[in-house]
Design an enzyme around this catalytic site. Sequence first.
Site: not given
Length: 362
Positions: A63, A123
């Site tokens: 990520d 997120e």
Amino acid sequence: MQVIQHRRALHQIPELDRDLPETLAYLREVLTPLGCELSTPIPGALCAFFDFGRDDAIAFRSDADALPIQENTGLPFASRHPGRMHACGHDAHMAMVLDLAQWLAGQEGLPHNVLLLFQPAEETTGGARDLCASGVFEAHRVRCVFGLHLWPDLPAGVIASRKRELMSRSCEVSVTITGRSSHIAKAEEGRDALAAGVEFYRRAVALEQALPSDVFRLLKFGRMESGTVRNAVSGRTVLLGSLRAFQDEVFFALRDGLADIGRAVAAETGCAVDVHTNDGYPAVWNPEALYDQVRARGIAFQELEKPVMISEDFSWYQRHLPGLFFFLGCGPAPALHADNFAFDEGILETGAAFWREVARKF
């Protein structure tokens, strides 16, 4: 070590969601000389394909987004962007996959082609789901995907995972109960939203506790607000909580059960009861067959006794193709998402070496 250099460079330029221009520029600068095929299947993502002439590929995911947090670490390489911070270790994840890329560039004869994924919006809105829909896995004949996350609850340098349940499916639960306020001396003229809220809470707790003890799940409320003064019947109650589970059938049974409780409490009290749950990520569920295959090839890691009640959008990959997720211990360290999150950078070489071992042996 280059992996530490990468982490420190990326740590200084945290960006949010899918708007990652500086991050992507740094990744491209490192990857372009390595002879891999670069692509951007979705906005904010970057993929690097290393072709070893094989019929299929394995993938490694990192990520890339940060959090809207003002950094308070005092590090000499702290964030240069006010109000933004890599407080969840994504800078470390990228650094370890970049280190893997530089190692791959010097290899010949690996058992599979390799696809590296640098993913936005973990997120926020779940960039993993969009990458799955982009067709990038089918285009490169990817057979499975691997991911890893820093974990303060494990000793520094320990790599661990477990079969089946690893990270939970979750959603927020918001319950709004609207009654009618009246003076406490004329309580019969009101509709008591506080009493209705207490009854909703009691039944919700009983719903969760009725499940067998060996079913991992969580249903908790952390906040309850009701009423305005001591001598008036409450006209409004709000309960805020969280629902987490691993099996979809358990998750949806609890979610639907909360809606049923809301309808029952409304019918019994005359209050309006609105039960709202948002969409969360599915559970990270490590398939037993892939887990056993990795073990059988002599790739060493520890086994966790219990799963954790935190969510991760790596689960979308596992809904699309076999995927295995690991934790890399960085404890003792501040909590993930804390404004002072920091860790011993020595663990980065451990994580990078683990990725090289997977790429070489699997």
